[in-house]
Design a protein around this motif. Sequence first.
Motif, PDB file in Angstrom:
ATOM      1  N   THR A   5       6.853 -42.642  40.701  1.00 46.93           N
ATOM      2  CA  THR A   5       7.763 -41.858  41.684  1.00 46.93           C
ATOM      3  C   THR A   5       6.693 -41.108  42.678  1.00 46.93           C
ATOM      4  O   THR A   5       6.973 -41.022  43.802  1.00 46.93           O
ATOM      5  N   ARG A   6       5.712 -40.424  42.037  1.00 45.31           N
ATOM      6  CA  ARG A   6       4.742 -39.561  42.957  1.00 45.31           C
ATOM      7  C   ARG A   6       3.861 -40.562  44.025  1.00 45.31           C
ATOM      8  O   ARG A   6       3.906 -40.141  45.049  1.00 45.31           O
ATOM      9  N   ARG A   7       3.575 -41.785  43.221  1.00 45.53           N
ATOM     10  CA  ARG A   7       2.905 -42.796  44.432  1.00 45.53           C
ATOM     11  C   ARG A   7       3.945 -43.319  45.475  1.00 45.53           C
ATOM     12  O   ARG A   7       3.418 -43.291  46.536  1.00 45.53           O
ATOM     13  N   ARG A   8       5.248 -43.376  44.869  1.00 47.17           N
ATOM     14  CA  ARG A   8       6.146 -43.870  46.036  1.00 47.17           C
ATOM     15  C   ARG A   8       6.299 -42.697  47.094  1.00 47.17           C
ATOM     16  O   ARG A   8       6.538 -42.897  48.348  1.00 47.17           O
ATOM     17  N   VAL A   9       6.523 -41.627  46.385  1.00 41.15           N
ATOM     18  CA  VAL A   9       6.772 -40.359  47.472  1.00 41.15           C
ATOM     19  C   VAL A   9       5.501 -40.334  48.546  1.00 41.15           C
ATOM     20  O   VAL A   9       5.593 -40.070  49.949  1.00 41.15           O
ATOM     21  N   ASN A  10       4.202 -40.335  48.045  1.00 44.33           N
ATOM     22  CA  ASN A  10       3.120 -40.392  48.834  1.00 44.33           C
ATOM     23  C   ASN A  10       3.123 -41.352  50.139  1.00 44.33           C
ATOM     24  O   ASN A  10       2.623 -41.087  50.986  1.00 44.33           O
TER      25      ASN A  10
END
Length: 74
Positions: A5-10
């Motif tokens: 999720t963090r990677r997708r947000v970035n």
Amino acid sequence: MDDYTRRRVNLRVGQIIMIIGAGMGVVHWLTHLEAFGPEQPPLLLDLLVGYPMAALLLILGGVVASRKVPGSKA
């Protein structure tokens, strides 16, 4: 928030920043073609806000979009 999720947000935030930079470059180019009227922006505004800022936003967006999550194995 997990790593995926963090990677997708970035990735999405970086893409939004790059879209804003590309839009700024296109608007600046159209301004030079006098698409919005015969006035040209002042020199200082042209040098600081035009193409250099668009390029900076494109580069910054690319850096944010390609950022790896700390501690992830990928």
